[in-house]
Design a protein around this motif. Structure first.
Motif, PDB file in Angstrom:
ATOM      1  N   GLY A  82       0.722  -1.264   0.000  1.00  0.00           N
ATOM      2  CA  GLY A  82       0.000   0.000   0.000  1.00  0.00           C
ATOM      3  C   GLY A  82       0.751   1.315   0.000  1.00  0.00           C
ATOM      4  N   THR A  83       1.205   1.745   1.171  1.00  0.00           N
ATOM      5  CA  THR A  83       1.785   3.078   1.278  1.00  0.00           C
ATOM      6  C   THR A  83       3.072   3.203   0.477  1.00  0.00           C
ATOM      7  OG1 THR A  83       0.787   3.336   3.467  1.00  0.00           O
ATOM      8  CG2 THR A  83       2.534   4.868   2.883  1.00  0.00           C
ATOM      9  N   ALA A  84       3.879   2.173   0.450  1.00  0.00           N
ATOM     10  CA  ALA A  84       5.099   2.221  -0.355  1.00  0.00           C
ATOM     11  C   ALA A  84       4.758   2.408  -1.827  1.00  0.00           C
ATOM     12  CB  ALA A  84       5.917   0.953  -0.155  1.00  0.00           C
ATOM     13  N   ILE A  95       1.047  13.472  -1.853  1.00  0.00           N
ATOM     14  CA  ILE A  95       0.414  12.525  -2.783  1.00  0.00           C
ATOM     15  C   ILE A  95       0.191  11.179  -2.089  1.00  0.00           C
ATOM     16  CG2 ILE A  95       0.819  11.153  -4.884  1.00  0.00           C
ATOM     17  CD1 ILE A  95       2.225  13.681  -6.014  1.00  0.00           C
ATOM     18  N   ALA A  96       1.172  10.752  -1.270  1.00  0.00           N
ATOM     19  CA  ALA A  96       1.092   9.460  -0.584  1.00  0.00           C
ATOM     20  C   ALA A  96       0.298   9.544   0.729  1.00  0.00           C
ATOM     21  CB  ALA A  96       2.496   8.935  -0.294  1.00  0.00           C
ATOM     22  N   PRO A 133       8.773  13.046   7.261  1.00  0.00           N
ATOM     23  CA  PRO A 133       9.718  12.101   7.878  1.00  0.00           C
ATOM     24  C   PRO A 133       9.416  10.647   7.506  1.00  0.00           C
ATOM     25  CG  PRO A 133       9.070  13.757   9.474  1.00  0.00           C
ATOM     26  CD  PRO A 133       8.183  13.940   8.272  1.00  0.00           C
ATOM     27  N   SER A 134       8.152  10.298   7.385  1.00  0.00           N
ATOM     28  CA  SER A 134       7.784   8.940   6.972  1.00  0.00           C
ATOM     29  C   SER A 134       8.204   8.678   5.537  1.00  0.00           C
ATOM     30  CB  SER A 134       6.275   8.729   7.097  1.00  0.00           C
ATOM     31  OG  SER A 134       5.873   8.812   8.435  1.00  0.00           O
ATOM     32  N   LEU A 190      11.192   5.698   1.348  1.00  0.00           N
ATOM     33  CA  LEU A 190      12.175   5.740   0.252  1.00  0.00           C
ATOM     34  C   LEU A 190      13.338   4.815   0.548  1.00  0.00           C
ATOM     35  CD1 LEU A 190      12.255   9.556  -0.572  1.00  0.00           C
ATOM     36  CD2 LEU A 190      11.352   7.709  -2.003  1.00  0.00           C
ATOM     37  N   GLY A 191      13.786   4.778   1.792  1.00  0.00           N
ATOM     38  CA  GLY A 191      14.862   3.865   2.178  1.00  0.00           C
ATOM     39  C   GLY A 191      14.460   2.416   1.971  1.00  0.00           C
TER      40      GLY A 191
END
Length: 64
Positions: A16-18, A46-47, A52-53, A58-59
């Motif tokens: 989902g969020t990724a 957009i996400a 910070p999240s 991204l990592g």
């Protein structure tokens, strides 16, 4: 946003969020050059996550 980048992002087997973060990056892709104009606040918006999240996602995307 390039349709090709969006299609590729949607086809990736990530949760989902990724996936929303990846779609946010696809949304910032230049149609002519293929380069991403990275604006952390806009991609996070957009996400639907905090900036910070965004860095954590991204990592995780980069590691996977």
């Amino acid at each position: 946003m390039t349709l090709q980048c969006t299609s590729w992002a949607l086809d990736q087997p990530i949760p989902g969020t990724a996936k929303l973060v990846l779609l946010g990056l696809a949304n910032r892709t230049d149609d002519e050059t293929g380069l991403v104009t990275f604006d952390p606040a806009r991609v996070a918006r957009i996400a639907h996550i905090a900036v910070p999240s965004l860095w954590r996602y991204l990592g995780a995307l980069e590691r996977n």
